[in-house]
Every structure is written in structure tokens, then in C-alpha cells.
Scaffold this motif. Structure first.
Motif: not given
Length: 226
Positions: A99-120
Motif C-alpha cells: 500500500p505505501d509503495a503504491m502511493d509513491s508509484l501510481k500512476p506514473d511508475w512501474i510497480s512489481g511485487v514478490g514474496q507472495l507465498p500464497t495464492r491469496h
């Protein structure tokens, strides 16, 4: 009336992670050749922790090296520095930090995310509007799922969801398998830089492995339709 055949997905592209960097001089020297020889969609800059001013300076040193090739320059973490450094976006570790990262990145910059251990967690990241999800990177203890588990997660995501998925490959075998499983991008890093032949030769092999995996996926899909 016969239905039109579904066009095949585009071939997966390379996503190159740098070593953890304190002095960008090595990357300034080595990246131009790598970017010229291989189809690299993005470079993930991994930075050793220090003060913000120094981090921004190190990022700025790589911007004119990476971006003219058409590749995107993403920073591992530090979403708050993207706008001030000229980078194209950031890769975030974990759904909690998103959430905090998306506040800095959207809508102008690319956002990727890892460390997603579950499908949820993966689906929550997709719903948050990230530009890609990464599966298979080591956790804080250096542990990773099996190659088969990562491939299964990539296949599941590619079949059901629109945002691109990235497979973290620690070997040529994994790069081939993840391309065959439907990854849009294959992230390679440590094994490329550690290759005694040099990073260029290793990266060319990784690109070939991705191509082989993609062809295998197309052949399997064709066989299933016949």
C-alpha cells in the motif's frame, strides 16, 4: 462457423537482476554489452543500504546506461526514491509493504511485487493494481519453493489473470521450465553474474533456454488442440 484459433502469447523476455551494488562502476561498464546482446525487458537494480542521497546518486548513474536500450530500470525496494532518481519503477517485497509503495508509484511508475507465498497474497497484489507479480524468489531465510511448485504457480496465474507474471530462475533449467509454464518474463541474476565464462555468455544461454521453453509450450498447446 469455426472459431478463430487463439493467437499464441508472446515469447517471454528476460528480466535481469544486478548483484547487490555498492559501486555502480562495474554495472556501468558491463550492462551496455548485455543490453545489446540479449532481449532484456528490464533491469532490477539491487542496492546495498546506505543514505538516501547516495542511493539516488547510484540509481542516477545507471539510468543513462539502461534506459536508452529500451529496457526499464527498476529498483529493489525504495519506492519513495523512484521519482527523484529517474528510475522507471520499483519491485516491492511482500503484500504488507504494497500500500505505501503504491502511493509513491501510481500512476506514473512501474510497480512489481514478490514474496507472495500464497495464492491469496498473489490475488490481493493483482487487485491492488501492480504491474507484475514475481514467483519463486528466495525468502528472508534463503529458502525457495521447488521448481515444480513455482512452475505450477506461474501456470495458474497465466491461465486466470491479466497482469504479467515473472518466474525467478536460479538456473537454465528453471528458465526453460518457467518459460514453458507461461511466464511473461523470466528473472535471472546471481547465476548469470557468477558464470566463469562471463555474464554475456550466461545471459545468451538463458535467452536460448527461454526460447526452448516457449517452443515447448507452443508444441504442447498445438498437440492438445489436435
Amino acid at each position: 462457423m469455426a472459431s478463430k484459433p487463439v493467437p499464441p502469447p508472446p515469447r517471454p523476455r528476460l528480466y535481469l537482476a544486478t548483484p547487490v551494488t555498492e559501486d555502480p562502476a562495474m554495472l556501468v561498464a558491463s550492462l551496455p554489452e548485455l543490453l545489446a546482446k540479449a532481449d532484456i525487458a528490464a533491469v532490477l537494480l539491487r542496492l546495498k543500504m546506505t543514505d538516501q542521497r547516495t542511493l539516488i546518486s547510484r540509481i542516477k548513474a545507471l539510468v543513462p546506461v539502461v534506459q536508452p536500450s529500451g529496457a526499464a530500470l527498476l529498483i529493489e525496494g525504495h519506492a519513495e526514491l523512484v521519482a527523484r532518481s529517474g528510475a522507471d519503477g520499483a519491485h516491492i517485497a511482500g503484500i504488507e509493504a504494497l500500500p505505501d509503495a503504491m502511493d509513491s508509484l501510481k500512476p506514473d511508475w512501474i510497480s512489481g511485487v514478490g514474496q507472495l507465498p500464497t495464492r491469496h497474497d498473489s490475488m490481493a497484489a493483482g487487485e491492488a493494481g501492480v504491474d507484475y507479480v514475481l514467483f519463486g524468489e528466495p525468502d528472508a531465510q534463503g529458502e525457495r519453493p521447488s521448481m515444480e511448485a513455482i512452475a505450477e504457480r506461474l501456470h495458474w496465474w497465466a491461465e486466470l489473470f491479466e497482469p504479467p507474471c515473472v518466474g525467478y530462475a536460479a538456473s537454465l533449467e528453471e528458465a526453460r521450465e518457467f518459460a514453458a509454464s507461461g511466464a511473461d518474463f523470466v528473472l535471472v541474476g546471481d547465476f548469470i553474474w557468477a558464470d566463469p565464462r562471463g555474464a554475456t555468455a550466461a545471459l545468451m544461454d538463458a535467452e536460448l533456454a527461454i526460447r526452448q521453453g516457449y517452443v515447448a509450450m507452443l508444441n504442447k498447446a498445438k498437440a492438445e488442440q489436435e
